[in-house]
Write a protein that holds these residues in place. Structure first.
Motif, short mmCIF file in Angstrom:
data_model
loop_
_atom_site.label_atom_id
_atom_site.label_comp_id
_atom_site.label_asym_id
_atom_site.label_seq_id
_atom_site.Cartn_x
_atom_site.Cartn_y
_atom_site.Cartn_z
N GLU A 1 25.72 23.16 39.76
CA GLU A 1 26.95 22.52 40.18
C GLU A 1 26.85 21.01 40.03
OE1 GLU A 1 28.08 23.75 44.10
OE2 GLU A 1 28.15 25.86 43.54
N ARG A 2 25.70 20.45 40.36
CA ARG A 2 25.51 19.01 40.20
C ARG A 2 25.57 18.60 38.73
NH1 ARG A 2 20.64 18.15 44.50
NH2 ARG A 2 21.95 18.15 46.36
N LYS A 3 24.96 19.41 37.89
CA LYS A 3 25.02 19.13 36.45
C LYS A 3 26.47 19.15 35.97
CE LYS A 3 20.48 20.72 35.03
NZ LYS A 3 19.71 21.72 34.26
N LYS A 4 27.24 20.12 36.44
CA LYS A 4 28.65 20.21 36.06
C LYS A 4 29.41 18.97 36.55
CE LYS A 4 29.07 25.23 35.90
NZ LYS A 4 29.68 26.41 36.53
N GLN A 5 29.12 18.58 37.78
CA GLN A 5 29.79 17.41 38.33
C GLN A 5 29.43 16.15 37.52
OE1 GLN A 5 28.59 17.30 42.42
NE2 GLN A 5 30.16 18.79 43.07
N ILE A 6 28.15 16.02 37.16
CA ILE A 6 27.72 14.86 36.39
C ILE A 6 28.40 14.86 35.03
CG2 ILE A 6 25.72 13.84 35.21
CD1 ILE A 6 24.05 14.73 37.64
N GLU A 7 28.46 16.03 34.39
CA GLU A 7 29.13 16.13 33.08
C GLU A 7 30.60 15.76 33.22
OE1 GLU A 7 28.45 20.05 31.59
OE2 GLU A 7 26.33 19.68 31.19
N MET A 8 31.23 16.22 34.28
CA MET A 8 32.63 15.91 34.51
C MET A 8 32.83 14.40 34.69
SD MET A 8 34.55 18.12 37.24
CE MET A 8 35.95 19.04 36.91
N LEU A 9 31.96 13.79 35.48
CA LEU A 9 32.04 12.35 35.70
C LEU A 9 31.80 11.58 34.40
CD1 LEU A 9 30.21 11.96 39.12
CD2 LEU A 9 32.64 11.61 38.66
N GLU A 10 30.88 12.06 33.56
CA GLU A 10 30.63 11.42 32.27
C GLU A 10 31.86 11.51 31.38
OE1 GLU A 10 27.14 13.29 30.69
OE2 GLU A 10 25.77 12.02 31.84
#
Length: 111
Positions: free
Chosen positions: A97-106
């Motif tokens: 989930e954190r990876k997804k959030q980071i990708e979304m923020l990027e």
């Protein structure tokens, strides 16, 4: 004064105790000795058998108790193992989930 009154009321009492010398000493016969040895052997064997039976009973009781404790330990171990798997799975999910959030923020940052 009280002692003097009590002393006057006390009467002499004579007590006869038969001495052991009055009765002639009887020698122990061989038959009586054999009976004593037989009685001792009977008591010894009975004690030995009772000890064996009670020891076997105590061992079985201990064995059942040990098996119950071992089952509890195994059950607790399995529970802890399952909890560890659940924690590992939830940590894995959180990292995804954190990876997804980071990708979304990027993506948002790039736009």
């Amino acid at each position: 004064m009280l002692v003097a009154k009590v002393a006057k009321n006390i009467q002499a009492v004579s007590v006869t105790v038969p001495s052991q010398t009055d009765q002639p000493h009887k020698p122990t016969s061989v038959k009586q000795t054999n009976e004593n040895v037989g009685l001792f052997a009977l008591v010894f064997m009975s004690s030995l058998i009772m000890g064996f039976i009670l020891g076997k009973y105590q061992f079985n009781k201990y064995k059942k108790q040990r098996d119950q404790q071992m089952a509890k330990v195994i059950k607790e171990f399995e529970t802890l193992k399952n909890q560890h798997k659940m924690i590992f799975y939830s940590e894995e999910q959180m990292s995804l989930e954190r990876k997804k959030q980071i990708e979304m923020l990027e993506r948002i940052w790039k736009k």
